[in-house]
Scaffold this motif. Sequence first.
Motif, short mmCIF file in Angstrom:
data_model
loop_
_atom_site.label_atom_id
_atom_site.label_comp_id
_atom_site.label_asym_id
_atom_site.label_seq_id
_atom_site.Cartn_x
_atom_site.Cartn_y
_atom_site.Cartn_z
N TYR A 29 16.24 16.91 -35.71
CA TYR A 29 16.71 17.69 -34.84
C TYR A 29 18.35 18.31 -35.03
CZ TYR A 29 13.13 15.67 -32.03
OH TYR A 29 11.97 15.20 -31.55
N GLY A 30 18.69 17.80 -36.24
CA GLY A 30 20.24 18.30 -36.43
C GLY A 30 21.49 17.60 -35.65
N TYR A 31 22.37 17.91 -36.12
CA TYR A 31 23.68 16.91 -35.40
C TYR A 31 23.68 17.40 -33.94
CZ TYR A 31 28.18 15.12 -34.59
OH TYR A 31 29.09 14.41 -33.93
N SER A 32 23.62 18.52 -33.55
CA SER A 32 23.75 19.15 -32.37
C SER A 32 22.80 18.96 -31.46
CB SER A 32 23.97 20.65 -32.35
OG SER A 32 22.83 21.48 -32.78
N GLY A 33 21.41 18.94 -32.00
CA GLY A 33 20.21 18.56 -31.16
C GLY A 33 20.02 16.97 -30.92
N ALA A 34 20.65 16.19 -31.67
CA ALA A 34 20.60 14.75 -31.51
C ALA A 34 21.37 14.12 -30.48
CB ALA A 34 20.58 13.90 -32.93
N THR A 35 20.74 13.23 -29.94
CA THR A 35 21.64 12.38 -28.64
C THR A 35 21.49 10.78 -29.05
OG1 THR A 35 19.85 12.03 -27.31
CG2 THR A 35 21.13 14.10 -27.09
N MET A 36 22.51 10.02 -28.41
CA MET A 36 22.27 8.75 -28.74
C MET A 36 21.01 8.06 -28.25
SD MET A 36 25.00 7.89 -30.67
CE MET A 36 26.02 6.12 -30.37
N ARG A 37 20.75 8.75 -26.87
CA ARG A 37 19.61 8.44 -26.27
C ARG A 37 18.39 8.41 -27.12
NH1 ARG A 37 18.71 6.51 -21.22
NH2 ARG A 37 20.77 7.52 -20.78
N MET A 38 18.38 9.52 -27.78
CA MET A 38 17.13 9.68 -28.77
C MET A 38 17.16 8.71 -29.76
SD MET A 38 17.57 14.09 -28.66
CE MET A 38 16.51 14.25 -30.05
N ILE A 39 18.19 8.46 -30.45
CA ILE A 39 18.31 7.52 -31.26
C ILE A 39 17.98 6.27 -31.15
CG2 ILE A 39 19.93 6.53 -33.01
CD1 ILE A 39 21.45 9.02 -33.25
N ALA A 40 18.49 5.90 -29.81
CA ALA A 40 18.01 4.50 -29.21
C ALA A 40 16.42 4.48 -28.88
CB ALA A 40 18.57 4.44 -27.85
N GLU A 42 13.92 6.06 -30.61
CA GLU A 42 13.56 5.94 -31.90
C GLU A 42 13.67 4.34 -32.45
OE1 GLU A 42 11.21 6.81 -35.33
OE2 GLU A 42 11.63 8.25 -33.26
N ALA A 43 14.71 3.82 -32.36
CA ALA A 43 15.00 2.59 -32.98
C ALA A 43 14.48 1.56 -31.88
CB ALA A 43 16.47 2.42 -32.87
N GLU A 44 13.81 1.69 -30.69
CA GLU A 44 13.47 0.88 -29.67
C GLU A 44 14.36 -0.18 -29.50
OE1 GLU A 44 9.76 -0.55 -31.65
OE2 GLU A 44 8.67 1.24 -31.16
N ILE A 45 15.77 0.36 -29.02
CA ILE A 45 16.70 -0.34 -28.77
C ILE A 45 17.43 0.40 -27.41
CG2 ILE A 45 19.05 -1.24 -29.38
CD1 ILE A 45 18.15 -1.61 -32.23
N SER A 46 17.87 -0.39 -26.31
CA SER A 46 18.46 0.33 -25.37
C SER A 46 19.94 1.11 -25.61
CB SER A 46 18.91 -0.83 -24.42
OG SER A 46 20.15 -1.60 -24.78
N VAL A 47 20.03 2.15 -24.83
CA VAL A 47 21.17 2.92 -25.19
C VAL A 47 22.54 2.16 -25.36
CG1 VAL A 47 22.50 4.93 -24.59
CG2 VAL A 47 20.22 4.91 -24.24
N GLY A 48 22.58 1.19 -24.50
CA GLY A 48 23.83 0.16 -24.50
C GLY A 48 23.72 -0.47 -25.73
N GLY A 49 22.66 -0.84 -26.25
CA GLY A 49 22.59 -1.73 -27.43
C GLY A 49 23.05 -0.98 -28.46
N VAL A 50 22.88 0.47 -28.63
CA VAL A 50 23.37 1.34 -29.75
C VAL A 50 24.92 1.48 -29.70
CG1 VAL A 50 23.50 3.78 -30.54
CG2 VAL A 50 21.07 2.63 -29.81
N TYR A 51 25.24 1.53 -28.44
CA TYR A 51 26.62 1.72 -28.10
C TYR A 51 27.53 0.39 -28.54
CZ TYR A 51 26.60 6.46 -26.14
OH TYR A 51 26.54 7.65 -25.52
N LEU A 52 26.91 -0.66 -28.63
CA LEU A 52 27.48 -1.78 -29.37
C LEU A 52 27.91 -1.63 -30.65
CD1 LEU A 52 25.35 -4.81 -27.58
CD2 LEU A 52 27.55 -4.08 -26.89
N TYR A 53 27.42 -0.75 -31.23
CA TYR A 53 27.66 -0.81 -32.50
C TYR A 53 28.55 0.66 -33.16
CZ TYR A 53 24.18 -4.51 -33.41
OH TYR A 53 23.47 -5.58 -33.40
N PHE A 54 27.96 1.72 -32.30
CA PHE A 54 28.71 2.91 -32.44
C PHE A 54 29.23 3.42 -31.33
CE2 PHE A 54 25.26 2.24 -35.70
CZ PHE A 54 26.43 2.14 -36.85
#
Length: 208
Positions: A29-40, A42-54
């Motif tokens: 999706y590129g940098y502008s099209g990607a979101t932390m929610r999309m990454i979460a 894909e990783a099958e992790i909660s959005v809050g879990g992603v924000y624990l690391y980044f």
Amino acid sequence: MEVVNISRRSGYESKKRIIDAAIKVFSQYGYSGATMRMIAKEAEISVGGVYLYFRNKEELFLFLMREKIKDLELKLSSILNRVRSSKEALKEYVKSVIAHATENRELILIHTRELGFTFGMEIKKEFFEKQKKLLKGVIEKGVQLDEFKEYNSEEAAKLIMHIIRGYVLSVVEDPENLIDPDECVKIIFNGLLKVKGDSSPSLCSDSE
């Protein structure tokens, strides 16, 4: 103690899943099209879990940059420690950088087109300084071993780096019209000018 080890292992695995997911999402999706929610997702992790690391998307992409550069540095260090001949070390160095750029084309493309040259500048500066020092050492060793002609090692190292950086950009911008890596190495080492009476062996001679 076992609980702590399991927790650490779980944390490592979670972070790895986030990183792998981020590479996939950014590439798609590129940098502008990607979101932390999309990454979460894909990783099958909660959005809050992603924000624990980044803390945010920028910090995550900068982390990916550092990791990719670290991987390349380890590969290059391994080559230079393994290969005794300066000539062969330099050949493998050039080919490894080109291969790394090819493998990470999508992320480099995002960096150059969406984020601009100045993004992550300190990371890149540090990497280029390390590589210049490393190449300078290889060139000076090659001169001592009578493999290379005597040139200004500082300038020779910078020239090789600029050539490789240009090649990396061509991998990103025009992957259908690439220079053959072996030919690139030959031109860097041997040049185009044929000097009469020069009996010095070719640096890329297959007979050696």
